[in-house]
Design an enzyme around this catalytic site. Structure first.
Site, PDB file in Angstrom:
ATOM      1  N   ARG A  55     -29.342 -93.403 -54.400  1.00  0.00           N
ATOM      2  CA  ARG A  55     -28.467 -92.397 -53.781  1.00  0.00           C
ATOM      3  C   ARG A  55     -27.006 -92.666 -54.126  1.00  0.00           C
ATOM      4  O   ARG A  55     -26.223 -91.746 -54.380  1.00  0.00           O
ATOM      5  CB  ARG A  55     -28.679 -92.424 -52.267  1.00  0.00           C
ATOM      6  CG  ARG A  55     -27.934 -91.337 -51.507  1.00  0.00           C
ATOM      7  CD  ARG A  55     -28.457 -91.221 -50.086  1.00  0.00           C
ATOM      8  NE  ARG A  55     -27.676 -90.280 -49.315  1.00  0.00           N
ATOM      9  CZ  ARG A  55     -26.911 -90.607 -48.273  1.00  0.00           C
ATOM     10  NH1 ARG A  55     -26.837 -91.874 -47.884  1.00  0.00           N
ATOM     11  NH2 ARG A  55     -26.233 -89.703 -47.615  1.00  0.00           N
ATOM     12  N   HIS A 112     -24.516 -89.983 -55.873  1.00  0.00           N
ATOM     13  CA  HIS A 112     -23.274 -89.572 -55.209  1.00  0.00           C
ATOM     14  C   HIS A 112     -22.049 -89.921 -56.048  1.00  0.00           C
ATOM     15  O   HIS A 112     -21.040 -89.211 -55.997  1.00  0.00           O
ATOM     16  CB  HIS A 112     -23.175 -90.216 -53.824  1.00  0.00           C
ATOM     17  CG  HIS A 112     -24.032 -89.548 -52.800  1.00  0.00           C
ATOM     18  ND1 HIS A 112     -23.639 -89.373 -51.485  1.00  0.00           N
ATOM     19  CD2 HIS A 112     -25.265 -88.990 -52.889  1.00  0.00           C
ATOM     20  CE1 HIS A 112     -24.604 -88.747 -50.817  1.00  0.00           C
ATOM     21  NE2 HIS A 112     -25.600 -88.508 -51.659  1.00  0.00           N
ATOM     22  N   ASN A 147     -20.870 -89.410 -47.236  1.00  0.00           N
ATOM     23  CA  ASN A 147     -21.130 -90.747 -47.762  1.00  0.00           C
ATOM     24  C   ASN A 147     -21.134 -91.849 -46.704  1.00  0.00           C
ATOM     25  O   ASN A 147     -21.344 -93.019 -47.037  1.00  0.00           O
ATOM     26  CB  ASN A 147     -20.075 -91.099 -48.832  1.00  0.00           C
ATOM     27  CG  ASN A 147     -20.308 -90.374 -50.136  1.00  0.00           C
ATOM     28  OD1 ASN A 147     -21.435 -90.002 -50.453  1.00  0.00           O
ATOM     29  ND2 ASN A 147     -19.249 -90.161 -50.893  1.00  0.00           N
ATOM     30  N   HIS A 167     -36.182 -88.203 -53.666  1.00  0.00           N
ATOM     31  CA  HIS A 167     -36.398 -88.207 -52.215  1.00  0.00           C
ATOM     32  C   HIS A 167     -37.724 -88.862 -51.838  1.00  0.00           C
ATOM     33  O   HIS A 167     -38.087 -88.906 -50.669  1.00  0.00           O
ATOM     34  CB  HIS A 167     -36.355 -86.781 -51.657  1.00  0.00           C
ATOM     35  CG  HIS A 167     -34.977 -86.200 -51.620  1.00  0.00           C
ATOM     36  ND1 HIS A 167     -34.724 -84.876 -51.369  1.00  0.00           N
ATOM     37  CD2 HIS A 167     -33.752 -86.774 -51.810  1.00  0.00           C
ATOM     38  CE1 HIS A 167     -33.421 -84.648 -51.403  1.00  0.00           C
ATOM     39  NE2 HIS A 167     -32.816 -85.794 -51.673  1.00  0.00           N
TER      40      HIS A 167
END
Length: 318
Positions: free
Chosen positions: A60, A64, A92, A189
């Protein structure tokens, strides 16, 4: 086989105007820091032993980072003075495992001072996180530079878990990524956990007619409502993103077809004929999912961040 792979990498690196014009190379540190990747892998493995949420966190983190300013490790910078950095932007706040990157950087600075960028460490660590969780591995093109700018407000550029298919397509296309990349990368995911606030919209006050999103499996929705009641007061309450949250597999796609997905953005993949077809394809073949995921990860991780330095400490500019 190696020649085919390198040709694929070359194509992906130049398939978008957002991809770096400075060619990355899988052998970038071959001469200057030959043990770089083995050092990073060792640190990631140690992190996973101590905390099973590390793989999801590192994957992740990389996503990001790349989606805000390109892959330049701007997500690692700490806030300083009046400047609030990306990692402190609302989307975040739940990012963690920064210490894994810090530990890897410390070891690399001892071995090869001023050579390996923080951006490359994040990219390689994400690959290792996937591979060490049972997923595929791949040769990571390297040679990224670290950026010097990080602003919390820029974090709103990230795709939200409430996005519909049009919003998702726009977000990805702005970064040179296709609908195929969207579906493949959404497969990430398969690792991790989500807090209630990211999917409350689906299980409470969905719309004027339905309290619960009608596309959800009723029993699944009921289970989510138990852990995330309407006026939830448990700070870290939430749910795993799929049934095997520490294993990188294709369970995410299987559950999505059963109405057991967490986010609106997951469900959105079934609202387009193209993306739905890919969801079915990946649900039926883990091998095809892995192959597509690798291609899309190489493509995403090559988005040019426009960095200009090799940070000596990933949390601060030089």
């Amino acid at each position: 086989m190696a020649a085919i792979f390198l040709s694929l990498v070359s194509f992906l690196l130049f398939s978008s105007t957002l991809i770096s014009s400075n060619a990355l190379s899988v052998n970038y540190y071959h001469q200057t820091c030959p043990k770089a990747e083995s050092i990073i892998a060792k640190v990631v493995q140690k992190g996973i032993i101590n905390d099973k949420t590390v793989p999801a966190a590192l994957l992740r983190m990389h996503f990001h980072d790349c989606f805000i300013r390109g892959c330049d490790a701007s997500v690692l910078l700490d806030s300083k003075g009046k400047n609030k950095a990306e990692k402190d932007g609302p989307p975040n706040i739940s990012l963690h495992a920064f210490y894994v990157i810090d530990h890897a950087k410390k070891e690399l600075e001892t071995m090869c001072p001023g050579v390996v960028s923080c951006a490359d460490i994040v990219a390689v660590a994400a690959r290792d996180a996937v591979a060490l969780s049972g997923g595929p591995t791949w040769d990571v093109p390297k040679g990224r530079k670290d950026g010097r700018v990080s602003k919390a407000n820029d974090a709103i550029q990230l795709p939200f878990p409430t996005f519909n298919i049009s919003q998702l397509q726009q977000s990805f296309s702005q970064r040179g990524l296709s609908l195929d990349d969207l579906v493949a990368l959404s497969g990430g995911h398969t690792l991790g956990f989500s807090h209630c606030f990211s999917f409350q919209n689906r299980i409470h006050n969905f719309n004027n007619k339905n309290d619960i999103d009608p596309s959800m499996n009723p029993s699944f929705a009921a289970s989510l409502r138990q852990v995330c009641p309407k006026h939830n007061k448990v700070k870290n309450a939430g749910a795993n993103l799929d049934s095997t949250p520490t294993v990188f597999d294709n369970a995410y796609f299987k559950l999505l077809l059963q109405g057991n997905s967490i986010f609106s953005s997951d469900q959105a993949l079934l609202t387009s004929s193209r993306t739905k077809r890919l969801v079915k394809k990946f649900a039926g073949s883990q091998e095809e999912f892995f192959e597509a995921f690798v291609k899309s990860m190489i493509k995403m991780s090559s988005i040019n961040g426009g960095g200009s330095e090799i940070r000596l400490d990933c949390r601060f500019v030089n």
